[in-house]
Design a protein around this motif. Sequence first.
Motif, PDB file in Angstrom:
ATOM      1  N   LYS A   1       2.407   6.645  11.022  1.00 46.97           N
ATOM      2  CA  LYS A   1       1.213   6.278  11.607  1.00 46.97           C
ATOM      3  C   LYS A   1       0.259   5.107  11.034  1.00 46.97           C
ATOM      4  CE  LYS A   1      -3.491   8.595  11.575  1.00 46.97           C
ATOM      5  NZ  LYS A   1      -4.176  10.190  11.393  1.00 46.97           N
ATOM      6  N   MET A   2       0.823   4.643   9.786  1.00 46.13           N
ATOM      7  CA  MET A   2       0.070   3.386   9.429  1.00 46.13           C
ATOM      8  C   MET A   2       0.657   2.361  10.197  1.00 46.13           C
ATOM      9  SD  MET A   2      -2.447   4.115   7.400  1.00 46.13           S
ATOM     10  CE  MET A   2      -2.348   2.708   5.964  1.00 46.13           C
ATOM     11  N   ARG A   3       2.115   2.303  10.076  1.00 42.99           N
ATOM     12  CA  ARG A   3       2.927   1.179  10.941  1.00 42.99           C
ATOM     13  C   ARG A   3       2.266   1.117  12.177  1.00 42.99           C
ATOM     14  NH1 ARG A   3       5.941   1.098  14.895  1.00 42.99           N
ATOM     15  NH2 ARG A   3       6.320   3.403  14.499  1.00 42.99           N
ATOM     16  N   ALA A   4       2.089   1.941  12.833  1.00 42.68           N
ATOM     17  CA  ALA A   4       1.652   1.898  14.230  1.00 42.68           C
ATOM     18  C   ALA A   4       0.391   1.363  14.436  1.00 42.68           C
ATOM     19  CB  ALA A   4       1.637   3.242  15.002  1.00 42.68           C
ATOM     20  N   PHE A   5      -0.736   1.890  13.570  1.00 38.94           N
ATOM     21  CA  PHE A   5      -1.837   1.342  13.307  1.00 38.94           C
ATOM     22  C   PHE A   5      -1.980  -0.300  13.311  1.00 38.94           C
ATOM     23  CE2 PHE A   5      -5.498  -0.178  10.789  1.00 38.94           C
ATOM     24  CZ  PHE A   5      -6.736   0.132  11.493  1.00 38.94           C
ATOM     25  N   TYR A   6      -1.365  -0.659  12.346  1.00 39.30           N
ATOM     26  CA  TYR A   6      -1.481  -2.291  11.987  1.00 39.30           C
ATOM     27  C   TYR A   6      -0.327  -2.888  13.047  1.00 39.30           C
ATOM     28  CZ  TYR A   6      -3.453  -1.503   7.554  1.00 39.30           C
ATOM     29  OH  TYR A   6      -4.608  -1.328   6.587  1.00 39.30           O
TER      30      TYR A   6
ATOM     31  N   ILE B   1       0.912  -1.312  -0.146  1.00 37.49           N
ATOM     32  CA  ILE B   1       0.102   0.266  -0.072  1.00 37.49           C
ATOM     33  C   ILE B   1       0.923   1.202  -0.224  1.00 37.49           C
ATOM     34  CG2 ILE B   1      -1.672   1.506   1.294  1.00 37.49           C
ATOM     35  CD1 ILE B   1      -2.555  -1.350   2.655  1.00 37.49           C
ATOM     36  N   TRP B   2       0.335   2.262  -1.063  1.00 36.23           N
ATOM     37  CA  TRP B   2       1.214   3.372  -0.786  1.00 36.23           C
ATOM     38  C   TRP B   2       0.712   4.151   0.195  1.00 36.23           C
ATOM     39  CZ3 TRP B   2       5.529   4.552  -3.052  1.00 36.23           C
ATOM     40  CH2 TRP B   2       6.090   4.018  -4.115  1.00 36.23           C
ATOM     41  N   VAL B   3       1.563   4.801   1.335  1.00 38.18           N
ATOM     42  CA  VAL B   3       0.773   5.675   2.155  1.00 38.18           C
ATOM     43  C   VAL B   3       1.296   6.930   2.288  1.00 38.18           C
ATOM     44  CG1 VAL B   3       0.445   3.457   3.442  1.00 38.18           C
ATOM     45  CG2 VAL B   3       2.732   4.648   3.763  1.00 38.18           C
ATOM     46  N   LYS B   4       0.597   8.012   2.780  1.00 37.22           N
ATOM     47  CA  LYS B   4       0.852   9.260   2.994  1.00 37.22           C
ATOM     48  C   LYS B   4       1.974   9.430   4.443  1.00 37.22           C
ATOM     49  CE  LYS B   4      -2.182  11.772   0.586  1.00 37.22           C
ATOM     50  NZ  LYS B   4      -1.264  12.145  -0.751  1.00 37.22           N
ATOM     51  N   ASP B   5       1.337   8.743   5.527  1.00 34.87           N
ATOM     52  CA  ASP B   5       2.013   8.777   6.740  1.00 34.87           C
ATOM     53  C   ASP B   5       2.443   7.449   7.172  1.00 34.87           C
ATOM     54  OD1 ASP B   5       2.690   8.895   9.553  1.00 34.87           O
ATOM     55  OD2 ASP B   5       1.441  10.562   9.806  1.00 34.87           O
TER      56      ASP B   5
ATOM     57  N   ASP C   1      -8.797   1.954   7.611  1.00 29.96           N
ATOM     58  CA  ASP C   1      -7.584   2.356   8.372  1.00 29.96           C
ATOM     59  C   ASP C   1      -7.279   3.774   8.277  1.00 29.96           C
ATOM     60  OD1 ASP C   1      -6.174   2.963   5.862  1.00 29.96           O
ATOM     61  OD2 ASP C   1      -4.940   1.167   5.760  1.00 29.96           O
ATOM     62  N   PRO C   2      -6.305   4.232   8.977  1.00 25.46           N
ATOM     63  CA  PRO C   2      -6.293   5.681   8.901  1.00 25.46           C
ATOM     64  C   PRO C   2      -5.998   6.515   7.571  1.00 25.46           C
ATOM     65  CG  PRO C   2      -4.731   4.806  10.581  1.00 25.46           C
ATOM     66  CD  PRO C   2      -5.660   3.645   9.594  1.00 25.46           C
ATOM     67  N   GLU C   3      -5.770   5.743   6.451  1.00 25.03           N
ATOM     68  CA  GLU C   3      -5.967   6.293   5.050  1.00 25.03           C
ATOM     69  C   GLU C   3      -6.873   5.553   4.304  1.00 25.03           C
ATOM     70  OE1 GLU C   3      -1.855   6.640   3.546  1.00 25.03           O
ATOM     71  OE2 GLU C   3      -1.149   7.522   5.229  1.00 25.03           O
TER      72      GLU C   3
END
Length: 129
Positions: A15-20, A8-12, A119-121
Amino acid sequence: MTIEHLAIWVKDLEKMRAFYEKYFEATANEKYHNPAKKFESYFLSFQSGARLELMQKPGIPDNKNDVSVQYTGLIHFAVSTGSIEKVNELTEKLRKDGFQVVGEPRTTGDGYYESVILDPEHNRIEITE
C-alpha cells in the motif's frame, strides 16, 4: 554531500509503495526479501536521485508519536513539485482521495510555499514548490 535515502518502517508495504508511486512519481526497485529475518523492503527512487526505503518486518512496535503533536526527532520530509500550482493540485488530489491535509497550502515565514499531508500510515510529508 547529499542525503542518499530515508527509511520508514511500514505495516503495509504494498500500500505504501503504491501511494508513493501514484502521488509522488517514485519508481520502486524489485522487492527485497530476507526470509531468515522476515524482512522485506523496497527502495523508491525519485527524479532528483533521492530515495526512500520502505521496510516491513513483523514485531516492529507502533510509533508512539501523535500526528497532531510535534516531538523531538524526524518529523517530516519534503517533496518539491516545482511550482505553486503543482503544490495546490497535488494537495487537492490527495484530499479528494481521502488523505488528511494537516497543513493547508501557504507561504511560510521563511518563504516556502507548502502544504503538509499524512501518508497512509500517518507520516508527515511537506509538499513544496
